[in-house]
Every structure is written in C-alpha cells, then in structure tokens.
Write an enzyme that holds these catalytic residues in place. Structure first.
Site, mmCIF file in Angstrom:
data_model
loop_
_atom_site.group_PDB
_atom_site.id
_atom_site.type_symbol
_atom_site.label_atom_id
_atom_site.label_comp_id
_atom_site.label_asym_id
_atom_site.label_seq_id
_atom_site.Cartn_x
_atom_site.Cartn_y
_atom_site.Cartn_z
ATOM 1 N N GLU A 233 13.225 8.242 -21.825
ATOM 2 C CA GLU A 233 12.381 8.392 -20.676
ATOM 3 C C GLU A 233 11.542 9.695 -20.952
ATOM 4 O O GLU A 233 12.069 10.686 -20.937
ATOM 5 C CB GLU A 233 12.946 8.391 -19.574
ATOM 6 N N GLU A 238 5.564 13.640 -12.698
ATOM 7 C CA GLU A 238 6.119 13.268 -11.511
ATOM 8 C C GLU A 238 5.454 14.380 -10.507
ATOM 9 O O GLU A 238 5.620 15.653 -10.480
ATOM 10 C CB GLU A 238 7.580 13.442 -11.742
#
Length: 536
Positions: A233, A238
C-alpha cells in the site's frame, strides 16, 4: 490503514442471477460514475482519459440468489444461507449501486466528491472507490520514475476524518481470472487488499469471510472474519484540514495474498500480533507536524487548508527510469500559483523533507518505533509492487479502531506530547470518536480533482486549476501545457517564467535528458543521481 464503515439496511427487492459461485444481483443496474484524468508527457502535453469509478464490494447489498433475503444484516451473516465461506459465496449476490442517493458519491468532469454521511433509504458512512480503465478492470498505475498529481479540498474535513487517496496492489480484474468463485469482479468493486491485511471484508478470493465471523463490539455494521487480504500500500495522501501524512507500506509479496486469523497482523489482529503478518502495518510515514514542523499545514498556514491546493508526489529511482530501484518519494504542493516545498523535519537527527531509506531508519530510531519497514523490504520492496502496477483508491472514512488520533492528535494517548513522534496534529485526544463525528459533522466531504500522471516534472506546471473539477476534453484530446510563473514560500526569490529554464522543482539534467539544464531565478540545478537533477 483502518477499514471503512457503512450503515446500510437494505430494503430492496430483486431479480437475481443464479449459478454456483459469488453472484451478481440484477435489481439495480451497475452504472459507474465517469471521471476524467490526464496522462502527461515530458514535453508538457497531457491527454485526457475518460475513466470511471466503482464503489467497493463491502458497501453493497449482499442478498440471497433465490430471494430478497439479506445474506448480511447489521454486523452478522445469516447462518441459514451462509453455513461456510464457499457455500455463502455460492448462495449470495452483490447488487448494483445508486451512487449519489445511497453513498453520496458524485462526479463532474475531473472532480469526485465524497460526502461523509448520506441519509437515503438507509444511512451510509463514508465510501471507498477505485479508478477503472474500462467497465470490468481497474486502472493500473506503474509509479516508478513518475509523478502523480491531484487537486484536493479538505476544508470540510474536521478532526477524526480522513480523506485518503492511495494505491494498493489489487488484481486489475478484481480477482475473477484467478478465483473462479468470484463472478462479480472489478465491475462490482471486489478484490480489495491493503497493508493492514483487513479481516472485515465480506468476500476474499472468491469466497465469503463468514467462517469465524465476530461482530464488532463498537460498530453495529462491521465485524472480523477468519481471513484477511494483504498487499502493498502506498498512501499518497491521508489527510483532513488539520494534518496530513504520506506513507509507504511494503509487503513480502508484490501481489495480493490471503492470510488467516491473528497471523494476518495489522489493525484487525490481537495487539501482540500487530507485526506478525507479511506486511508492514505502520509503514514509513511523513507527517510534517509529527516531524516538528507545526506551522506548515493547516488553516491559514503555509499550505492553507481553507482553500483547495495541488498535491504532487514524485517516485524517484536510482537511474531515473521506470525500471530502476525506488530511492525517494518526494512531495510538493501548488497553491495560488505558488510551488511549495514540503515542510522539512525540524529534528537534527532526521534530515530532509522526503521519504528515503536513510530518513526511514533515522525516523524510526528517533521515535522509538519498531523498524518493520525494512523487515518487509523497505523502499525497494515498495518499488517492486509499484513496478507490477497498483490500483488507485479514493476514499473518505472515520476510524473505529483509534479515532484517527494517529493522524491528527497525540498518539499514543498515554505518552507525553513532548516525546518526539507523539504529537501528530492539534486535535484533542478526545476527538475523532466515530459516533460523535458522525453526529456533529454529517455534512463533511472531500473533493479530488484534476488527476494527472506522467514523467517527473510533467504534471504540476501544466496549468491545473485547483478545485475546478471540470474537463471539456475527450480521451482523444491532447493539450499542450503552458508555462506559468511558479513561486515558493521557502525562498525570498519569486523566480521567473522562462521557456529556456526549468521551473521550480522541475527536472534540469540527467542522462538522456534533452530539456532545459538551467533553472528559473532563485533555484539551483541540484544533482540527485546520474539520471536525474532537479531545480531546488
């Protein structure tokens, strides 16, 4: 990354397909929202692609193939239909989605908007979507030696929310070619995996995940099964309006794998088993606030989250090519016509403003974090997954595991905020409780727009309009980027616009480079490696 929650009490009738594997329902026709994005070349030309997005299978209504009976209600499986994983997949179907009415997902040209709480016939919280290349396959991005750029508006994301844009090593077809039990595939958002090896997925590898299913103790809609789905990932983004981070999470395998029980590790396993899996659940992260740069990102700060801005991420290799070894992940911003260098670490023992192997090692040492990153291959391992190709994920979620404190507050909460690495943002340690966030900020949303992908230096100087969300081009249209004046807050020089000089942070040298070798005023052509030099 933690999982996403959805409140859905399906009250639909359907005419269903029948067969001997995980099925597709036919009551609601699956129509993917369109989303344009651009592919750029080193000369500044960008071609617009007609893409589309699909919502993840975990959000969908799952029902019997022989009636309108739910296979899954609340946070429990119907054990009369789902006696085991294989039988459940044969007996149950995923249905189509009504994106705006049910999930609060809308698109317009190049802009995707994700609403946090949507109250239709049922209550939905957040969403997770994937960019597709066609109706049945996800778009695969090979990031090595390339640059990925997008505009984002986080002004309506308070503490406790995470507008996340990232890449995972999912199968392009959602697993249909590898797992005969999966008849739904990418068209219905199957095949998800990430570095937490999530065990809350309802289907993995063409089978249900009902065996050993334990309903969540704090979420009436989710649970944990015996299996998890693991893959590398790359968290490009974020963030909320208070804090942001980008994080690399390598795994032992470059492809998706299924794991069992607490040996999966990550968020969904017992605390003592967090690092027992085949992936790095922590990753090597870059959060400017956590690195002591507390005035860089937020409302009214250098990157002002009251307004949209452009996020540029560069994946630099040792030889400057797409087949080289990943050596650095670099971040830039553009806001109000200014190119802004990433906020640098203020700790003397952790140098720089990008992710490198040296940075990761020194950060782990300073913060006292276990270096699981190197155990699972480090940057080189992350690069191997990128070389294979990764799927773009666009999402909005709240956090039932840790209240998002790891992103925007002091975490762990029992540690002193003065300890290096504990303070990650200005949010209270009492913030982020999902029930509170959902009640107090139901109208929160995030928008992503103007996605561009191409060689380093080709995307962010091509005149993107932050938050415009519009595109008049078709997939066959090519536009030539125009040079714009770029400035930076990290120097007193404003630079200049010049067709004979590389722009701020643009490429200015390297083997095979045929572009400008000088930089605009205020910048110096800085050697990175034999294949890449950059105006810094």
């Amino acid at each position: 990354m933690s999982s996403f929650q959805v409140y859905r009490a399906a009250l639909l009738l359907s005419i269903l397909a029948t067969a001997n594997a995980q099925q597709v329902g036919t009551y609601t026709t699956e129509t993917h929202p369109s989303l344009t994005w651009q592919t750029c070349t080193s000369d500044g030309s960008c071609t617009t692609n007609d893409g589309e997005v699909v919502i993840d299978a975990n959000w969908r209504w799952v029902h019997s193939t022989s009636s309108a009976t739910n296979c899954y209600t609340g946070n429990e499986w119907d054990t009369s239909i789902c006696t085991d994983d294989v039988t459940c997949a044969a007996n149950c179907a995923l249905d189509g989605a009504t994106y705006e009415a049910t999930y609060g997902v809308t698109t317009s040209g190049s802009e995707l908007r994700l609403n946090f709480v949507t109250q239709g016939s049922s209550k939905n919280i957040g969403s997770r979507l994937y960019l597709m290349s066609d109706d049945s396959n996800y778009e695969l991005f090979k990031l090595l030696g390339q640059e990925f750029t997008f505009d984002v508006d986080v002004s309506n994301l308070p503490c406790g929310l995470n507008g996340a844009l990232y890449f995972v090593a999912m199968d392009a077809d959602g697993g249909t070619s590898e797992y005969s039990g999966n008849k739904a595939g990418a068209k219905y958002g199957t095949g998800y995996c990430d570095s937490q090896c999530p065990r809350d997925l309802k289907f993995i590898n063409g089978e249900a995940n009902c065996d050993g299913w334990e309903p969540s103790s704090n979420n009436v809609n989710t649970g944990v099964g015996d299996h998890g789905s693991c893959c590398a990932e790359m968290d490009v983004w974020e963030a909320n309006s208070i804090s942001n981070a980008f994080t690399a999470h390598p795994c032992d395998s470059v492809s998706q794998t299924m794991c069992d029980g607490d040996s999966c590790g990550g968020t969904y396993s017992a605390s003592g088993d967090r690092y027992s899996g085949t992936c790095d659940p922590d990753g090597c992260d870059y959060n400017p606030y956590r690195l002591g740069n507390t005035d860089f990102y937020g409302p009214g700060l250098t990157v002002d989250t009251n307004s949209p801005f452009t996020v540029v991420t560069q994946f630099i290799t040792d030889d400057g090519t797409s087949s080289g070894t990943l050596t650095e992940i670099k971040r830039l911003y553009v806001q109000n016509g200014e190119v802004i260098a990433n906020g640098a670490s203020t700790y003397s023992s952790v140098n720089g403003s990008s992710i490198t192997s040296a940075f990761c090692e020194s950060e782990k040492t300073l913060f006292g974090d276990e270096n699981v990153f190197d155990k699972h291959g480090g940057l080189e391992g992350m690069g191997e997954a990128m070389a294979k190709g990764m799927v773009l994920v666009l999402s909005l979620w709240d956090d039932y595991a840790a209240d998002m404190l790891w992103l925007d507050s002091d975490y762990p909460v029992n540690s002193s905020a003065s300890t290096p690495g504990v303070a990650r943002g200005t949010c209270s340690t009492d913030s982020g409780v999902p029930a509170t966030v959902e009640a107090e900020s139901p109208n929160a949303y995030v928008t992503y727009s103007n996605i561009k992908f191409g060689p380093i230096g080709s995307t962010y100087s091509s005149g993107s309009s932050s938050g415009s969300g519009s595109s008049s081009s078709s997939s066959s249209t090519t536009t030539k980027a125009t040079s714009t004046t770029l400035k930076t807050t990290s120097t007193t020089s404003s630079g200049s616009s010049s067709t004979s000089a590389a722009q701020a942070y643009g490429q200015c040298g390297g083997q095979g480079w045929t572009g400008p070798t000088t930089c605009v005023s205020g910048y110096t052509c800085t050697y990175e490696n034999a294949y890449y030099s950059q105006c810094l």
